[in-house]
Scaffold this motif. Sequence first.
Motif, PDB file in Angstrom:
ATOM      1  N   GLU A 148       0.673  -1.049  -0.465  1.00 31.73           N
ATOM      2  CA  GLU A 148       0.017   0.284   0.220  1.00 31.73           C
ATOM      3  C   GLU A 148       0.593   1.250  -0.198  1.00 31.73           C
ATOM      4  OE1 GLU A 148      -3.613   0.028  -0.075  1.00 31.73           O
ATOM      5  OE2 GLU A 148      -3.079   2.237  -0.836  1.00 31.73           O
ATOM      6  N   PRO A 157      -1.821  -2.228  -3.458  1.00 31.75           N
ATOM      7  CA  PRO A 157      -2.689  -0.739  -3.365  1.00 31.75           C
ATOM      8  C   PRO A 157      -3.448  -1.174  -3.638  1.00 31.75           C
ATOM      9  CG  PRO A 157      -0.174  -0.658  -4.469  1.00 31.75           C
ATOM     10  CD  PRO A 157      -0.660  -2.027  -4.549  1.00 31.75           C
ATOM     11  N   GLN A 158      -4.670  -0.100  -2.833  1.00 33.29           N
ATOM     12  CA  GLN A 158      -5.749   0.185  -3.155  1.00 33.29           C
ATOM     13  C   GLN A 158      -6.702   0.926  -4.425  1.00 33.29           C
ATOM     14  OE1 GLN A 158      -7.561   1.911   0.353  1.00 33.29           O
ATOM     15  NE2 GLN A 158      -8.445  -0.250   0.601  1.00 33.29           N
TER      16      GLN A 158
END
Length: 289
Positions: free
Chosen positions: A205, A246-247
């Motif tokens: 992230e 990561p989003q």
Amino acid sequence: MRALDLRDVSFKHLGSKEWALEKVSLEVEKGEFVTLLGANGSGKSTLCMLANGLIPHALPGELQGKVSVFGYDVVEHSVAELSTIVGMVFQEPESQLFCMSVEEEVAFGPENLAVPREELRDRVEWALELVGMKGYNDRSPFSLSGGQKQRVAIAAALSMRPQILVLDEPAYALDPVGRMELYSVLEDLKERHGMTVVLAERDAEEAAAFSDRLVLMKAGRVLEAGPPRLILRKSERLRTLGISPPQVSEVADLLNTRLMTSEFSFLTVDEAEAAIAGNVFSKVGRGRR
Ligand SMILES: Nc1ncnc2c1ncn2[C@@H]1O[C@H](COP(=O)(O)OP(=O)(O)O)[C@@H](O)[C@H]1O
Ligand SMILES: [Mg+2]
């Protein structure tokens, strides 16, 4: 000369049947910020401990291949010698802090090297400022939050003026605020100080966006290494390796699937926002009024 150079390295911990690392080759250049990404047991800690000689000097086992940091072969040099070249930060903040005050903690390493008092003070102030802990000199490390403790641990490594910093899942035990503070220090180390950093993570992230290179590890092997944008292209692949993508790269995947394209790849929220505002709204006919 490479900052870190692993040539065909295999390592088996004493008493273990499995290789913790198997034929790993990895080169880190001076000034590079490299993030090792891998699930539990993929060999990240073993690689980190090889970099500062704790393996094989303190943790024995069977080592094949060659590991050197800034030209120093880790087998031929002691951990004490290597400690002036490699700064190390571990998962648990508590296990690395043992002095009565933050200042003593950060001064501990260079004091043992008999660094003159004047320079010692400069080093401590420089390191504390760098990690955003200026003015905490007299505080007890035990009175600090997890994030603050980890930043003191980083300062204690930096005060040795190492050439390379190795951090093994430093955010592991931290809450969201602590994590945010930690990563902003790491980003600063790279952007403003050009520090050479090897960071081990299970979670892509925060560090992916500012890493020069991501190294995917699985079961003691390096699967792939490259620029974040390339490595993060398929977030479900990271999931199958036990790594949290990561989003924003999941958002990119979603858009690519929905819009039957492959043009989206985001490293930051800003990138995602800009692309969505400028691109998607027009494509799906929901333009802003
Ligand atoms: N001290 C040890 N003794 C025996 N086996 C170990 C030791 N440390 C790690 N291992 C083994 O080495 C492999 C890699 O572990 P490690 O380097 O800790 O991976 P990671 O940090 O990615 O979780 C695992 O299979 C683990 O069980
Ligand atoms: Mg580990």
